[in-house]
Design a protein around this motif. Sequence first.
Motif, PDB file in Angstrom:
ATOM      1  N   ASP A  93       0.823  -1.209   0.000  1.00 46.89           N
ATOM      2  CA  ASP A  93       0.000   0.000   0.000  1.00 46.89           C
ATOM      3  C   ASP A  93       0.856   1.258   0.000  1.00 46.89           C
ATOM      4  O   ASP A  93       0.520   2.246  -0.646  1.00 46.89           O
ATOM      5  CB  ASP A  93      -0.917   0.011   1.225  1.00 46.89           C
ATOM      6  CG  ASP A  93      -2.156  -0.834   1.004  1.00 46.89           C
ATOM      7  OD1 ASP A  93      -2.716  -0.761  -0.103  1.00 46.89           O
ATOM      8  OD2 ASP A  93      -2.554  -1.558   1.936  1.00 46.89           O
ATOM      9  N   ASP A  96       2.056   1.877  -3.432  1.00 41.88           N
ATOM     10  CA  ASP A  96       0.985   2.474  -4.235  1.00 41.88           C
ATOM     11  C   ASP A  96       0.801   3.953  -3.928  1.00 41.88           C
ATOM     12  O   ASP A  96       0.430   4.740  -4.785  1.00 41.88           O
ATOM     13  CB  ASP A  96      -0.333   1.744  -3.953  1.00 41.88           C
ATOM     14  CG  ASP A  96      -0.529   0.587  -4.913  1.00 41.88           C
ATOM     15  OD1 ASP A  96       0.370   0.372  -5.736  1.00 41.88           O
ATOM     16  OD2 ASP A  96      -1.573  -0.080  -4.835  1.00 41.88           O
ATOM     17  N   GLU A 393      -6.396  -6.924   9.067  1.00 41.77           N
ATOM     18  CA  GLU A 393      -7.405  -6.457  10.021  1.00 41.77           C
ATOM     19  C   GLU A 393      -8.688  -7.286   9.895  1.00 41.77           C
ATOM     20  O   GLU A 393      -9.307  -7.653  10.896  1.00 41.77           O
ATOM     21  CB  GLU A 393      -7.674  -4.972   9.779  1.00 41.77           C
ATOM     22  CG  GLU A 393      -8.753  -4.343  10.629  1.00 41.77           C
ATOM     23  CD  GLU A 393      -8.382  -4.169  12.096  1.00 41.77           C
ATOM     24  OE1 GLU A 393      -7.176  -4.224  12.401  1.00 41.77           O
ATOM     25  OE2 GLU A 393      -9.290  -4.005  12.928  1.00 41.77           O
ATOM     26  N   ARG A 397     -10.602  -9.590  12.734  1.00 43.32           N
ATOM     27  CA  ARG A 397     -12.012  -9.467  13.102  1.00 43.32           C
ATOM     28  C   ARG A 397     -12.751 -10.787  12.931  1.00 43.32           C
ATOM     29  O   ARG A 397     -13.585 -11.169  13.754  1.00 43.32           O
ATOM     30  CB  ARG A 397     -12.688  -8.393  12.255  1.00 43.32           C
ATOM     31  CG  ARG A 397     -12.233  -7.004  12.646  1.00 43.32           C
ATOM     32  CD  ARG A 397     -12.763  -5.926  11.728  1.00 43.32           C
ATOM     33  NE  ARG A 397     -12.222  -4.651  12.158  1.00 43.32           N
ATOM     34  CZ  ARG A 397     -12.954  -3.557  12.341  1.00 43.32           C
ATOM     35  NH1 ARG A 397     -14.237  -3.588  12.114  1.00 43.32           N
ATOM     36  NH2 ARG A 397     -12.391  -2.443  12.750  1.00 43.32           N
ATOM     37  N   ASP A 400     -11.776 -13.175  15.602  1.00 48.41           N
ATOM     38  CA  ASP A 400     -12.332 -12.709  16.871  1.00 48.41           C
ATOM     39  C   ASP A 400     -13.759 -13.237  17.040  1.00 48.41           C
ATOM     40  O   ASP A 400     -14.147 -13.710  18.102  1.00 48.41           O
ATOM     41  CB  ASP A 400     -12.323 -11.174  16.913  1.00 48.41           C
ATOM     42  CG  ASP A 400     -12.344 -10.634  18.330  1.00 48.41           C
ATOM     43  OD1 ASP A 400     -11.296 -10.758  18.998  1.00 48.41           O
ATOM     44  OD2 ASP A 400     -13.387 -10.119  18.764  1.00 48.41           O
ATOM     45  N   TYR A 419     -15.487  -6.883   5.315  1.00 46.98           N
ATOM     46  CA  TYR A 419     -14.622  -5.822   5.828  1.00 46.98           C
ATOM     47  C   TYR A 419     -13.714  -5.288   4.725  1.00 46.98           C
ATOM     48  O   TYR A 419     -13.558  -4.083   4.562  1.00 46.98           O
ATOM     49  CB  TYR A 419     -13.787  -6.315   7.012  1.00 46.98           C
ATOM     50  CG  TYR A 419     -12.877  -5.233   7.545  1.00 46.98           C
ATOM     51  CD1 TYR A 419     -13.386  -4.195   8.312  1.00 46.98           C
ATOM     52  CD2 TYR A 419     -11.520  -5.210   7.238  1.00 46.98           C
ATOM     53  CE1 TYR A 419     -12.586  -3.173   8.772  1.00 46.98           C
ATOM     54  CE2 TYR A 419     -10.698  -4.188   7.686  1.00 46.98           C
ATOM     55  CZ  TYR A 419     -11.241  -3.176   8.457  1.00 46.98           C
ATOM     56  OH  TYR A 419     -10.438  -2.157   8.895  1.00 46.98           O
ATOM     57  N   GLU A 422     -15.809  -3.284   2.193  1.00 49.62           N
ATOM     58  CA  GLU A 422     -16.208  -1.992   2.743  1.00 49.62           C
ATOM     59  C   GLU A 422     -15.040  -1.013   2.719  1.00 49.62           C
ATOM     60  O   GLU A 422     -15.199   0.166   2.442  1.00 49.62           O
ATOM     61  CB  GLU A 422     -16.639  -2.148   4.202  1.00 49.62           C
ATOM     62  CG  GLU A 422     -18.085  -2.477   4.412  1.00 49.62           C
ATOM     63  CD  GLU A 422     -18.320  -2.929   5.838  1.00 49.62           C
ATOM     64  OE1 GLU A 422     -17.556  -2.521   6.726  1.00 49.62           O
ATOM     65  OE2 GLU A 422     -19.260  -3.705   6.053  1.00 49.62           O
ATOM     66  N   THR A 423     -13.859  -1.541   3.077  1.00 51.10           N
ATOM     67  CA  THR A 423     -12.725  -0.644   3.231  1.00 51.10           C
ATOM     68  C   THR A 423     -12.118  -0.250   1.895  1.00 51.10           C
ATOM     69  O   THR A 423     -11.807   0.908   1.669  1.00 51.10           O
ATOM     70  CB  THR A 423     -11.664  -1.305   4.112  1.00 51.10           C
ATOM     71  OG1 THR A 423     -12.287  -1.737   5.312  1.00 51.10           O
ATOM     72  CG2 THR A 423     -10.558  -0.325   4.451  1.00 51.10           C
ATOM     73  N   LEU A 424     -11.944  -1.215   1.023  1.00 48.81           N
ATOM     74  CA  LEU A 424     -11.212  -0.941  -0.216  1.00 48.81           C
ATOM     75  C   LEU A 424     -12.114  -0.763  -1.427  1.00 48.81           C
ATOM     76  O   LEU A 424     -11.647  -0.423  -2.503  1.00 48.81           O
ATOM     77  CB  LEU A 424     -10.227  -2.083  -0.499  1.00 48.81           C
ATOM     78  CG  LEU A 424      -9.194  -2.359   0.594  1.00 48.81           C
ATOM     79  CD1 LEU A 424      -8.357  -3.569   0.228  1.00 48.81           C
ATOM     80  CD2 LEU A 424      -8.306  -1.152   0.805  1.00 48.81           C
TER      81      LEU A 424
END
Lengths: 430, 295, 303
Positions: A93, A96, A393, A397, A400, A419, A422-424
């Motif tokens: 990342d 990038d 991450e 989760r 968990d 997740y 949603e994030t990327l």
Amino acid sequence: MKKTVFGGLCAILLGCTSTFVQAETLRLANHGQAGIDAMKSTVERIEKKLGVKVEVVEYPAPDKDYLSKLLTELGAGNGPDLFSMPSTAAVADMVDAGYLAPITTEINAWDGYKNFYDVAKKLAVSPDGETYVMPYMLGIQEIYYRKDVLEKAGISTGQPKTWDDLIARAEEIKTKTGAYGLLFPAGVSWGSGAFDEGFQHLIVGSKTPQIVTDDGKLDLNGEGVKDVFNVYKTLIDKDLMPVQPLLGPEPWVIPKYELFPAGKLVATTCGSWCYIFDWGRESKNPIPDVTKVVGTWTVPGQTGGQFVLANLAAPWAVNAKSANVELAKKALLEIGSVETQVSYAARIGNIPASKDAASDPEFQKLTELVPIHAAAEKGTFLKQAAGFGTVAEGVARATDALLRKEVDAAGAQKILVDYVKETLGDDAVK
Amino acid sequence: MAKTLQERRAERQLMIVLLPSLLLLLAFVIYPAIYSVYLSFTNEALTGAAARAPRFVGWRNYTRLFNDAKFWNALFVTFVFVLGSAIIGQFVLGLVSAIALRRRLVFRTLFSSIILLPNAAPEVVAGFMWISMLAGGDHATLSRIVSFFGLPTADWLQVFPLAMIIVVNTWRGIATAMILLTAGLSTIPQEIYEAARMDGATPAQMFRRITLPLMMPTILLYMLISTVSTIAVFGLVYALTRGGPGGATELISIYIYNQSFTAYQLGYGAAVAVIALLVSLMLGIAYVRAAKVEI
Amino acid sequence: MSVAPPGESANCVRGDLMAYATLSLISIFCAIPFFWLLIASFDGNAQLFLRWPETWTFANYLRVFAKEDGAKWLFNSLFVVGSATFLVMVLSGLGGYALSRTRAWWKLPFLYAILLIRVLPSTALVVPLYKFLLTLNNAEGALLRPIFGSATRDIMRWTGFIDGYLGLILVLATMQLPLSLWIMKTFFDGLPRDYEEAALMDGATMIQRIRRVLVPLALPGLAASGLFAFMSAWGDFLLPLILLSSPELQTLPLGLFRAFLRINEIDYGLLTALAFIYLVPAVVAFGFARRFLVQTFSGGVKG
């Protein structure tokens, strides 16, 4: 009138700055006292060889906050010239984002690089084919188990061949000794460990051993991902791994520093550093004769194969916007020297990436690490891609939720996929 | 109505002494806040390709937000947290302490000093102390107290996460409530109580008919201040739970942090912050309307 | 102050007993978490959990000052937060007075705006703030470098906006300004205008009025607003983390996080000793300002 004079003065002063020559200073951001100690002699060497002043800045915070600070500074164009990164998952990342200066030419022209293990060199190459980090240290991880406990209970110490074999062994341990049979790090509070020290071990031996497609997308819907979560699920449901401690703060303390030395946890994933820090001479709660009493298994694949996980440990990189990129690159090559590698190995317990370390008398003193270093070439690894920090991450989760027994393997996979999407954004996931 | 020259000069002088505060607020709070509004319309990120070339994305962050179950969850958690800790917990305990401390008690100073203590603990330190109180099953101080009384123990932060952070924030804020409410109580003239007592009013009646109505402006001012500052609580809860388990304590402030500094999505994090600001703006207006506080 | 009148002694005693009981319970609730911190900081083998030490020792505290840079962190924290508090007291004293006395139309909107903006957590502001401070910092550097040459670095350590005392002090002060302005404004509302008007009649200038009349009268209010500013700035972790880098400038909360970074295992002895040192100035500040608090706020809510 006054204003004009003042304005003119400002203009002159601003003009001067461009021609003003400053004593060359390199700023190094490091993380943790052990790392700073390990770099001490290297810093002196850089100062002497390159004729610069080196300023070492310690960023005092947990890994995550360290990265936040570093990224905030880099994003604003004010980062240190050289820095170490707590997790390799962040590298792609940062490439990038244009934060890292490519060092492909320099590092390939450098003599020292020729004797680096191939696995280290491959790990350092980013998806775009360039090298941006100095892969000077390797984290070599596999399963560590209590040979003495197994022998006493009459359980085989042979290498498990498949996942089922591994789980069966854990069950046998549970029934014969009452101890927990096997631990894979999991959960949010373990941070990136759930991915780096847990999930990765299994995914490389699953039906879908890589999670990046050729066009750089993340492939998380694969069967392998679900199967990996199923291994977690089985270990948790059958009470084969300690669950409660993993939900609290510092999840590693009770299993690794209390249960394992007491023989109440018999096998766990761990890295080369465990022989020194977790249970060895630097530990608060050492296991006597640790290299004899604690043996290692490679991680079996789902239906066969053997895997030893290799990671880059806290690699260093050069800030692309540094005022002294060329100088910083030269300093980076110094950090790659065998001397620095051995210094780190002694203090952190990771494995030097250069084959030459084997003949270094200082390294030979680290008897626990010598055999692991010799076998480092066999390491397997996950192909890196942008978004790995997010995947890590997401895995934390998902596991968990497994620990809290709220979902099954498919549910955990959904948490991970959701997740990351949603994030990327939806198009980052295949 | 024309102002006199002197009045106008006085007004101007007042502006001048306010100016430094105004400038600082403009530079370090208002400007970043406005910049955040701008960010909320971009896909700006701290890392990844979007960090190199952020794009304007229109309302995308906002549409995503309205479909984001975690955002609504965060809003709900924040609501329960504010209601439980600021409006009920701190207020009730603060009021009880304030009333009790009006008596001439032997240990008055000691009591009030102890009650002020939690407010003095920096968030990080308070976080550590409560981890020791709550985390780790049977080792936790609370578990030991509870089992001393023969009650069942639990892994508090796992089983009752939201209730626990409400307790912790109540603990931290009793002092503020107590100070403000003591101040409010001290403005009620003693004569009114005397007269009521002559008429044979019971303490409960006096509390309901005299204390509460006369305290109303203070109470509403307290509610406004504590609601706003409780919405912004971050460090204390982050140190304890990081928003977990499974989002059960993910306050809006933690959600913003996680978006901005765990997922590094600055644009989206800013959109959440803007919505949080709007919601509390409405709340604030509602309070002011209800209170008709003269300020 | 007392509610209880003479006579009705039975009622009074019962009320007192109830007051003792409730206050004891609340005090226990407030005090319990502190025991671990206090005891563990003197424990040679401190743990996360409350336990009676096998050996009592000062070693943890010695380590903070001898092996770590505890004294430097403490100094930096006191200096930065102390300066910010002083700044807040001056600015909020002046600004609160202005807000109390002005009849401008924007008074109400302004007051609510600065109160409500407090809901924005600093995490939402920190990135734009950093960029803005960096711009200021670079401009300052460009101005100073031609004049002072290589000494610029040392000067910037004091006057820089990024990685300098000045920037952190200004930002910390600004974050506390809204609440402090409110406190001072309500405080001045409670002060009768007679004194200033008398002074005004005497032809006193603004400065004279402030110095002779307002400062002495405003001291309790300033103590209260200073206390709240101190407490809140003292506890801030994120801003120093993002704005400071140099080891010379590190503050106590950052030092506290160093205790996490020993190899994997938290050094609870060091951590609790540091936390205790970190706690003390805040408690002392409360001790000083405590008696002014009620006085200040009763003025405000009356008005």
